[in-house]
Write a protein that holds these residues in place. Structure first.
Motif, short mmCIF file in Angstrom:
data_model
loop_
_atom_site.label_atom_id
_atom_site.label_comp_id
_atom_site.label_asym_id
_atom_site.label_seq_id
_atom_site.Cartn_x
_atom_site.Cartn_y
_atom_site.Cartn_z
N VAL A 215 61.37 54.93 30.54
CA VAL A 215 59.93 55.20 30.41
C VAL A 215 59.37 55.29 31.83
N ALA A 216 59.23 56.50 32.32
CA ALA A 216 58.89 56.70 33.74
C ALA A 216 57.47 56.27 34.08
N ASP A 217 56.54 56.44 33.16
CA ASP A 217 55.15 56.10 33.43
C ASP A 217 54.96 54.58 33.37
N PRO A 218 54.53 53.96 34.47
CA PRO A 218 54.41 52.49 34.50
C PRO A 218 53.47 51.94 33.44
N GLU A 219 52.40 52.65 33.15
CA GLU A 219 51.44 52.17 32.15
C GLU A 219 52.05 52.22 30.75
N GLU A 220 52.72 53.31 30.43
CA GLU A 220 53.39 53.40 29.13
C GLU A 220 54.46 52.32 29.00
N ARG A 221 55.21 52.11 30.08
CA ARG A 221 56.27 51.10 30.05
C ARG A 221 55.71 49.72 29.77
N GLU A 222 54.59 49.39 30.43
CA GLU A 222 53.98 48.08 30.23
C GLU A 222 53.39 47.96 28.84
N GLN A 223 52.81 49.04 28.31
CA GLN A 223 52.26 49.00 26.96
C GLN A 223 53.37 48.81 25.92
#
Length: 310
Positions: A215-223
């Motif tokens: 999951v490259a996008d940090p925000e998506e990964r954290e969500q």
């Protein structure tokens, strides 16, 4: 109810590399000559039969459907993409009701595969049928529990976007099934979108195995992490290299003795670290069939071969 002791599997008759799905499944590997293709079919049947025997030896009820040579359906060994079953309490009566969901498929020959299945699956056995196949006319797809990784206990679905997982169909599915959902983007080691969510992650009763690296996008990964933890899952993070060896493609079952069984391929099992295996074994017993030929030619693994029956 997160787990079942009953699955359906389809025994292959013309298992092969599927040209129609290879464009967005980077896990498939092309075979060579006609002789090699025949050898792959023989080996795939041997792997399949051994897998069924392993499950049955451990208390799992396995319904085996024999595929037919015509029409040619090389991916029939992966029935979980065509349909899913659900057992939920009815809000009015409190009685449990069975739902069958039928999914829109990306490849034309996989739609023929679905048609074969429904010559033997009786829709009348279900209290409700949710048929999403009309979305194929709009080139919009949602491929069952390949596209959807379900936390059934918390009515939460996880899905990574790809040509096989459409946002509109996802929203309709969630509304009809009374689920929340989280959509995210996932890529492999070469930056190519992953074709199915069940390659990226698995959700069981206690553990979530997930390739957060993909999951490259940090925000998506954290969500994604947050959703899993809020639903009480202990996360075991796997690497992109482990994901490439199908370490995200697992399914938790429960035999009639109440024993939790975590099914993964031997390829996936051997990719896990000693620490990851030891942690999993505090909660489940691992079953790891050898399905190397099926994985290479089909681009799917142990979880993809199991359609849960609730």
């Amino acid at each position: 109810m997160q787990t079942t002791d009953h699955v359906l599997m389809v025994r292959p008759v013309r298992f092969a590399f599927n040209e129609e799905t290879a464009g967005n499944n980077a896990f498939q590997q092309q075979c060579g000559s006609a002789e090699e293709a025949m050898a792959i079919q023989r080996q795939a049947v041997d792997e399949f039969d051994s897998y069924v025997a392993l499950l049955r030896e451990n208390g799992i009820t396995v319904d085996v459907l024999q595929d037919t040579a015509e029409p040619f359906t090389p991916d029939s060994i992966f029935p979980n993409n065509c349909f899913s079953t659900h057992l939920d309490a009815d809000a009015g009566s409190g009685k449990r009701k069975r739902t069958l969901v039928v999914y829109p498929m990306f490849a034309a020959n996989r739609r023929q595969e679905r048609a074969k299945l429904f010559t033997v699956i009786e829709k009348t056995d279900f209290d409700r049928v949710v048929d999403l196949t009309a979305y194929e006319q709009k080139d919009a797809f949602l491929e069952g529990t390949g596209s959807l990784v379900l936390d059934r206990e918390h009515r939460m679905a996880y899905a990574c976007l790809s040509p096989r997982t459409n946002t509109e169909v996802m929203a309709v599915w969630a509304e009809k099934m009374n689920y929340r959902y989280f959509l995210f983007n996932s890529v492999d080691m070469n930056g190519v979108p992953v074709y199915h969510t069940n390659v990226v992650m698995h959700v069981g009763t206690r553990f979530a195995i997930v390739c957060l690296e993909s999951v490259a996008d940090p925000e998506e990964r954290e969500q994604l992490r947050k959703h899993l933890e809020e639903n009480g899952k202990q996360i075991i993070a796997i690497s992109l290299k482990q994901m490439n060896r199908f370490a995200g493609n697992m399914l938790e079952l429960r035999n009639p003795k109440g024993e939790k069984l975590l099914v993964m391929s031997s390829t996936a099992c051997h990719s896990l670290t000693k620490e990851q295996t030891a942690l999993l074994e505090t909660d489940v017993r691992i079953l790891a069939p050898h399905i190397h030929v099926i994985e290479n030619a089909g681009g799917g693994s142990a979880r993809c071969m199991l359609a849960e029956i609730f």
